[in-house]
Structures are given as C-alpha cells and as structure tokens.
Design an enzyme around this catalytic site. Sequence first.
Site, PDB file in Angstrom:
ATOM      1  N   ASP A 235       8.044   3.074  -9.997  1.00  0.00           N
ATOM      2  CA  ASP A 235       7.361   4.108  -8.995  1.00  0.00           C
ATOM      3  C   ASP A 235       7.807   3.214  -7.661  1.00  0.00           C
ATOM      4  OD1 ASP A 235       6.020   5.743  -7.243  1.00  0.00           O
ATOM      5  OD2 ASP A 235       4.087   5.509  -8.390  1.00  0.00           O
TER       6      ASP A 235
HETATM    7  C1  BGC Z   1       4.330   8.191  -6.028  1.00  0.00           C
HETATM    8  C2  BGC Z   1       5.216   8.826  -6.967  1.00  0.00           C
HETATM    9  C3  BGC Z   1       6.573   9.551  -6.418  1.00  0.00           C
HETATM   10  C4  BGC Z   1       7.238   8.514  -5.402  1.00  0.00           C
HETATM   11  C5  BGC Z   1       8.600   8.877  -4.668  1.00  0.00           C
HETATM   12  C6  BGC Z   1       5.079   7.271  -5.082  1.00  0.00           C
HETATM   13  O1  BGC Z   1       4.283   6.880  -4.075  1.00  0.00           O
HETATM   14  O2  BGC Z   1       3.270   7.629  -6.664  1.00  0.00           O
HETATM   15  O3  BGC Z   1       4.642   9.970  -7.651  1.00  0.00           O
HETATM   16  O4  BGC Z   1       7.151  10.185  -7.255  1.00  0.00           O
HETATM   17  O5  BGC Z   1       6.401   7.810  -4.571  1.00  0.00           O
HETATM   18  O6  BGC Z   1       7.979   9.727  -3.752  1.00  0.00           O
END
Ligand code: BGC
Length: 761
Positions: A235
């Site tokens: 993530d």
């Molecule tokens: C989120 C993800 C997301 C990623 C990219 C993170 O903060 O938890 O779900 O895909 O950001 O935006």
Amino acid sequence: MTDSTPTPLPASVADLTLEEKASLTSGASFWYTKPVDRAGIPPIMVTDGPHGLRKQREGGDHLGLGDSVPATCFPPAVGLGSSWDTELVTRVGEALGVETAIENVGVLLGPGINIKRSPLCGRNFEYLSEDPLVSGVLGAALVRGIQSKGVGTSLKHFAANNQENDRMRSSSDVDERPLREIYLRGFQRVVEDAQPWTVMCSYNRINGVYASEDPWLLTQVLREEWGFEGLVVSDWGAVNERVPSIAAGMDLEMPSSGGRTDAEIVAAVKDGSLDEGVVDVAAGRVLDLVRKTQATAGTIAGPLDVDAHHALAREAAGRAIVLLKNEGGILPLDRTASVAVIGAFAENPRYQGAGSSMISPTRLDKALDEIAAYAGAENTAYAQGFTISPRDTADAAELRAAAVELAAAQDVAVVFLGLPAAAESEGYDREHIDLPSEQLTLLDAVLEVNPRTVVVLSNGSVVALPFADRVPAIVEGWLLGQAGGGATADVLFGEVNPSGKLTETIPLRLADTPAYLSFGALDGHVRYGEGLFVGYRWYDARELEVAYPFGHGLSYTTFAYGDATASVGADGDVEVRVTITNTGAVAGREVVQVYTSLPSSDVQRPVRELKAFASVALEAGESREVVMAVRRQDLAYWNVRAQAWTVEGGDYVVDVAASSRDLRARATVSVEGDAQTTPLSRESSLAEVIAHPVAGPIVQQALAQMGGGLLDGASSVMPEGVDMMQMMGSFPIGRVGMIAGDGFPPEAIDQLLAAANAPQH
Ligand code: BGC
C-alpha cells in the site's frame, strides 16, 4: 504501457545488473513503476480504483488525490456487494477493465475485500461484507471481470486492515482461527479462484508484525499455501524497513522512495545480509507484470462508450438498493401521485466515499430529476430540508418548516436522509452510527403531517434507524455511484423490482456490535476479542435483536421456498437443491442463501454460517429449481493444533434461507470427516491420545494392565458419578509418568508417539 510496439523484454533478470534489479522493486513516481531504458523495460502505470478508474491527470499533485480523468463511477463495494450477484459483478468488472485498458493503465488498484468488523470503520463503503464468503465470491467475480480485459487487479488490503484510525502502525491482534476463518478466507478464495495479478499488502501490523514485513503472510500463506503467482505491491507508504520487507516477499514498494530504498537493497546484498536471489525474485515478478501488461497493450481502444457504461452503472445501482421495509405496499409509488421530495441528497447525491477511491464521474444523476421524469415535473415538489455542506449556512428551522409545509400538501413524501461526506472517509473512523440529529428531527416533523412517508438512505456503512417502527417504507440506498439517482427512481416507481440484500447487519445500537469494546487501537494494539463472532455470527450467538439481519431485503413480489435436499457429490462438495417460486404478481429476483451448522462439533462454532448463495430471476408465477454448491473446503475450520484446515465429520444442518434470520427450508447431510491430522506430541492430552486410532488402544491396554486400571483407586473415593477419565483427561501424556510411575516410562511414551505419528497405510 506504451502505445508503440513494445520492445522485447529481457528474457530474465540475469540480463540486469544488481542496481537495475533493485531499481525495479520500487516506484518511479506516485503511479508508475521504473523503466530500465538500457534493457528496453518500460514503466507501467497502476492506479485506483476500485469502483472506477481514478487516473490522475498529468502533473497532478503529489498526494495522488488531485483531479482525475472522467470515468464511470460504478456503485462502490457497499452497494455492488448488496446485489449478491456474481454475473452482474463480473460484468461491472469487465466494464472497469475496458476503461482501464482504454487509458493504458496496467493495474486497477482493487478490489478491496476487508471484512467489515465494525460499522465504525471509516472505509466500510469500499468493502463488500461482514462475511468472508460474500467478500471472496464477489471479489473473485470482480477480479475475473477486470482481468478478462487484459489488465491487472490489486487485491487489497492484505490483511486484517479493518479500521482506519492509526492504520499505518497499529497491530491487529487476531487469534489464529478468526484470522484464518474470517479475515483471510475471502483473500484465499479470490487468490485460488481468480489469481489477481497483484496483491496489495496493508499498512497495519498483524500480531505485532508489519504486513509488509511478514514472511508468514506474504510467502508462506499467500504463495506456499494458496499458490499465488503474481506480485505483492505495498500500500502507498506501507513499507517500514525495505530490506526485511523484500526478504519477506514484498516485491514492489509504492510509491517512489526516490531511490533511497533501492540503494539499501544493493548495500544489503553487497554486505551479505540479503541474498541476491531475493532481489532476482522480486525484480522478476515486476518484469512478469510488465510483460503481462505489454502483451495486451493497445488491444482495447477508446473512445469509451459513456452511455453504455452509464446504463450498466444504473442497472448495478438498481440491484444494489435494499428495500428494508414496505408496509401496506406504499411502494412502488403511484405514478399519478404528487410527490414531495425532501432532503438535500435528492439534489446533491452522495454517491461515493472520500479518499483514494474518488472517481470523477462521466455524468451524475440526481434523484430529484429522475423522480420528476416518472411523476412529471408538475407533480414533483422539492425542499432541501437540512444542510449537508458545512458551507451552507441556511437556518435549520426555516428549512424544516418549508419541508413540512411541502410534505403536508402532497400525496406522498420521499425523504432522503444520509451521512454527510465528511462522516465517513478513508484515513479515519466514525465515532457513532447516528444520522445527524437535524435530519431525524425533520423526519419526525414530516411524519406528523404526512404518514405516507418513504425514507431513502445514502450512507457508506450502517446507520442506526430509530425511526424504523414509525415510517412505512425504508429504502437503503448506500452509495450508488453516478447513476444512483436514476436507479433510486427506478425502484421507487417499480420500474426495477428491488432485490438487494444486506451484506452487513444493521444493529439496533452501536453498543450491540461485536467489536464495541475493542474497536480502535489502544496503545497501538487492536484486540480482536470477539474472535470468530463477527457480524451475524455475533448477534446470533448472543441471541441479540437487530434492526435488520444480514441477508435481509424485500421485493415487490413474494417467493415461496420448496423443500430442500442436500447430498455429497463425487467431488466432496455438498449440493443443495431447492425450488423457488415467484408467488406474486410481478417479475423479481431472489437472493437464496445457504447456511450450515454442525451441532455435534467438538470446536467452538458460530450458530450458522453462510456457505453458498445464488441470485435467481423469476417471472411472476415462475418456479425454478436452484442448485447451489457448498464447497467441502468451506466446511473446514482452522485446526490450530494441526495447523491445517479440518473438515469434521458429522450430520451438517443445511438451512436454505431468505436471510440469516428467515430460514425457509432445512435438510441434513452426513459428511465424512478428514482423517486425523493432528500429530500427537508429549503435550497431547490423555483424552486426545485415547481418542487416537493407533495410540488409543495401546494406552487403554496399558492402563488396564496396570492393576485393574490406574484410575480405579482414586475413583473409589470420589463422589458417585465423577468420571476419572474426564477428570484426568487433560493430563499431558508426556507427564503421565508422574501418576503412572513405572507403568509409563519416557521411552514407552516416545515409542507410542512414534507409532501414532507413523504414516498410516
Ligand atoms: C490506499 C489504497 C490506495 C493507495 C493509492 C492508499 O492510501 O489505502 O487503497 O490504492 O492509497 O492511492
């Protein structure tokens, strides 16, 4: 992806230098992987997700939250999941895949399938259910649909990321059984059934270890047990320490570390603390991903068929709506009646949640316009009723008075209530489940002047419904995506017969919810104290009343359930058959659910658990036999001692149901258990040893030889009825010498264990 003819990629990482390999294992920027120009390796783009494409325009901000190109905003997971319909969900997935491919994006970052452990989780709107079967089956359908268009998915957030507060460092402390049976089971199903191209590891720790640094999670479970073949991506910002994370199986760090962590990897290989083979594997997986995206690049060209995708978004939203209550057949509305449309959401729809999943929709339906399209503009009157924007300074009493006056003058009032956008978001959790008091006051005032009132809700996760007994009809509209306004009108006027069902329980009070006393991190730890008893498993075990149970949802028609049969097929799965009849006057769709229980179980189990479901369309008067398969594997529980899934033998009760609390037909099926899988050790109890097919008879005989039974003497002084074997049954066999003396020397115990654990023929 590039539009030009791709340069052939190097056959293997063997053609790359250590520095080049390390560079591949982290992002170039917020949304791109790194190229290696010398070797002809292009960058690929990955982007959110999940219920639409959020491709930031070039030159966007560095938080990744800026303006994005228009894309169809399908219903977020909270809505789509309520359809319980794999065919529909697959079609939405295909449409998402097409939009992703047209924009030359390699991977759409979704679906999110975390379990809704508590209604307070700020991000529940992005997740499918409180139940792992619903999450797993529908998650797999989304992955299949998206990937069928030659683009990848990222199954997220792996794992046990069930709250937002402190998500980047808190530890989800979960016992093994709930971890396996509730929190990992959906992920397992999606991986095994649909092989997502990537899995996104979550921010949090699990039992103290960062998901991004956990070899047990990322390698042993995900790859060795489940057979995952793709790439693990972090993530955004989830990597704590890069070197341990790559060693654990965390292949691609996102977004960019500016090369800092690549250098750490190179240094670790050079000083011998990291095996270069580990870097080869991670870089090789990035190369595989680049190859896969290149293989299909350019095969789906634009322009996007905006109308067709909007129509699909409307169909999906219509299936997502859950009719909670419909007393006296107040719905569907009579198209000639005059309608008071009340509530700011009718004009300003709340159609998706806040955070990284926010799509710029290609268009946006308003319920108010769509209602007017059915009832006629002259028969449709609107009052805002309350404010939903902090910038709106209108006076609450005045807004209310105008709405009440309007409601009194029309045949029926449709009141749109819901949570303001800031109430639920990625990044933080809710503190309560109440609708704003201003809205509740308004509803009461409207009810006083017009009892023919329908409530339509807009909320990303459950809210308390203190008015449920007082209003004749409640339509749970969740967050429905860009076509939700049209879909809501379709349902209100009976153009679409509602068929959605709840994938999460609506409790009476927050204090009744399973994680009430243990939600949120205390000193960095979130103790999952409710164990297996998440969602309906909790309310059923505690015999608690709920507002609306898991699986509930009404229709404008009625369905009769015939007798159910259940039998074990050649593959070991349980086949459940039941005939469903549409006994009403209009066509409709029923979500048929199968729950199982094992009354004779030796382990703790929920009262009943969902094991199969089907969505069945039936014309008025039509009957159809529905056949559903309960996978044998889904009957298994996680056997902690054996460290394995175990199917207990016995007579399973199979309930075919319209909801978790509306059981309609029952069958029983006898299932053969798995062979004994728990190896005996010196820790095994006397009772376990006696129950063992090999060791049991030997021990029984030894006990008998020890002078009429070792325990008889003690037994004679105990009160009548006390069973000595029950009393001593938990004595570890390794310590039994203490009571049996010479009768059980250590060597005899070792021999016994060896015999018991020897492979059986
Ligand atoms: C989120 C993800 C997301 C990623 C990219 C993170 O903060 O938890 O779900 O895909 O950001 O935006």
